[in-house]
Scaffold this motif. Sequence first.
Motif, PDB file in Angstrom:
ATOM      1  N   ASN A 246       5.450  -7.843   2.105  1.00 17.14           N
ATOM      2  CA  ASN A 246       4.318  -6.547   1.858  1.00 17.14           C
ATOM      3  C   ASN A 246       2.989  -7.243   1.449  1.00 17.14           C
ATOM      4  O   ASN A 246       3.349  -8.169   0.532  1.00 17.14           O
ATOM      5  CB  ASN A 246       4.179  -5.558   0.988  1.00 17.14           C
ATOM      6  CG  ASN A 246       3.886  -4.403   0.567  1.00 17.14           C
ATOM      7  OD1 ASN A 246       2.521  -4.971   0.783  1.00 17.14           O
ATOM      8  ND2 ASN A 246       4.134  -3.996  -0.291  1.00 17.14           N
ATOM      9  N   GLU A 247       1.699  -7.547   2.072  1.00 16.88           N
ATOM     10  CA  GLU A 247       0.347  -8.057   1.321  1.00 16.88           C
ATOM     11  C   GLU A 247      -0.529  -7.837   2.367  1.00 16.88           C
ATOM     12  O   GLU A 247      -0.963  -7.016   2.924  1.00 16.88           O
ATOM     13  CB  GLU A 247       1.082  -9.805   2.379  1.00 16.88           C
ATOM     14  CG  GLU A 247      -0.937 -10.633   1.502  1.00 16.88           C
ATOM     15  CD  GLU A 247      -0.158 -11.908   1.327  1.00 16.88           C
ATOM     16  OE1 GLU A 247      -1.149 -12.240   2.277  1.00 16.88           O
ATOM     17  OE2 GLU A 247       0.321 -12.642   1.378  1.00 16.88           O
ATOM     18  N   PHE A 248      -1.291  -7.617   1.082  1.00 21.54           N
ATOM     19  CA  PHE A 248      -2.747  -6.795   1.319  1.00 21.54           C
ATOM     20  C   PHE A 248      -3.686  -7.452   0.470  1.00 21.54           C
ATOM     21  O   PHE A 248      -4.236  -7.937  -0.346  1.00 21.54           O
ATOM     22  CB  PHE A 248      -3.105  -5.776   0.792  1.00 21.54           C
ATOM     23  CG  PHE A 248      -4.333  -4.453   0.671  1.00 21.54           C
ATOM     24  CD1 PHE A 248      -4.747  -4.632   1.526  1.00 21.54           C
ATOM     25  CD2 PHE A 248      -4.353  -4.410  -0.464  1.00 21.54           C
ATOM     26  CE1 PHE A 248      -6.013  -3.485   1.828  1.00 21.54           C
ATOM     27  CE2 PHE A 248      -6.382  -3.423  -0.945  1.00 21.54           C
ATOM     28  CZ  PHE A 248      -6.667  -3.419   0.618  1.00 21.54           C
ATOM     29  N   SER A 249      -4.414  -7.595   1.659  1.00 21.76           N
ATOM     30  CA  SER A 249      -6.434  -8.573   0.887  1.00 21.76           C
ATOM     31  C   SER A 249      -7.022  -7.967   2.306  1.00 21.76           C
ATOM     32  O   SER A 249      -7.093  -7.245   2.440  1.00 21.76           O
ATOM     33  CB  SER A 249      -5.782 -10.238   2.120  1.00 21.76           C
ATOM     34  OG  SER A 249      -4.704 -10.838   1.630  1.00 21.76           O
ATOM     35  N   ILE A 250      -8.491  -8.590   1.041  1.00 18.02           N
ATOM     36  CA  ILE A 250      -9.830  -8.353   1.124  1.00 18.02           C
ATOM     37  C   ILE A 250     -10.385  -9.354   1.201  1.00 18.02           C
ATOM     38  O   ILE A 250     -10.455 -10.135   0.278  1.00 18.02           O
ATOM     39  CB  ILE A 250      -9.885  -7.056   0.076  1.00 18.02           C
ATOM     40  CG1 ILE A 250      -9.417  -5.939  -0.012  1.00 18.02           C
ATOM     41  CG2 ILE A 250     -11.569  -6.640   0.456  1.00 18.02           C
ATOM     42  CD1 ILE A 250      -9.755  -5.002  -1.162  1.00 18.02           C
TER      43      ILE A 250
END
Length: 314
Positions: free
Chosen positions: A239-243
């Motif tokens: 699970n990974e969220f990047s902007i």
Amino acid sequence: MRKLKLGIIGSGIAVKELHLPALKTLNTLYEIKAISSRNIDHAKSLANECGSDVVAFDDPSKMTDIEVVDIAIPVNLNYDMIKIAFENGWDVICEKPIAENTHSARKILELHEKYPQRILYIAESHRHDPAIKVIKDHLSEIGNIAFFDYRLVIPTKDSKYAKTEWRKHPAHVGGFLSDGGVHHVAFLNAIFGKYLSVGGFTKQISDFTDAYDTMIMNIKYEKAFGTYSVTYAPDYRENEFSIYGFLGFLKMKDSKVTVVKGNDIKEYPIPPANFFVEEFKDFYNCVVNRQKPVLGDPYLAFTDLEMIEKVINL
């Protein structure tokens, strides 16, 4: 502070393991008066667990002495139960997704418009994720956004949720893609706002449900675009969220948000929170103050489902 008299419709995993523990911590806000289930033995078992004065029913329309209902049932039954609640003058908090597809979701919205005095709160727990505030508080540090990337691998085969019949043979569009996916797009929408368009792909790579289990969704917002990818088939978790921005990038992983700008790295912890406690507190305030839900807005819940259905139907 007055207590709301609560009836529960449903006796499955969500009620037992998520709703009841949250409600027990909020015993100054709610008094559980009745539990209804198609299986009367299940209703009686839960009623006994909640207290000797809690009454069990096999028909929710027969519940008495309640003001509000908590609905947590197979999603294709939501419309009928919400209708019963409104006809009896009860306010409603209902588990997500709002319905099994957007056609049924529109019927629920039309039903709500016929009963504008009633509160309808769709319990999208991820809108109560404190990570949303942490991300938004530090988003400007990375400059203008180039794109985002949200990737999730969620092992499901051996989970108790996957073994329920209504999830193995789902009536709701896309199975886990909508059941779980509304959480993820609700999270993204809380950060970036209303979506402008979506596209993508779906497929099935497992054999433990009768539905798709993998999706890539491309989403365009007014000030950002990016990709949401999810699969429920493998037996590991990621699970990974990047902007990614003009000045650096922001990453959410392992209960912290990291902002990287060249050699400058800052970490911000995500405060712990019980999302279910928070949504029941919010629902209480909406009912007592007769305010339309913001985080539980059924029109937002419709949008979450609409995004996923559009990709599944491509």
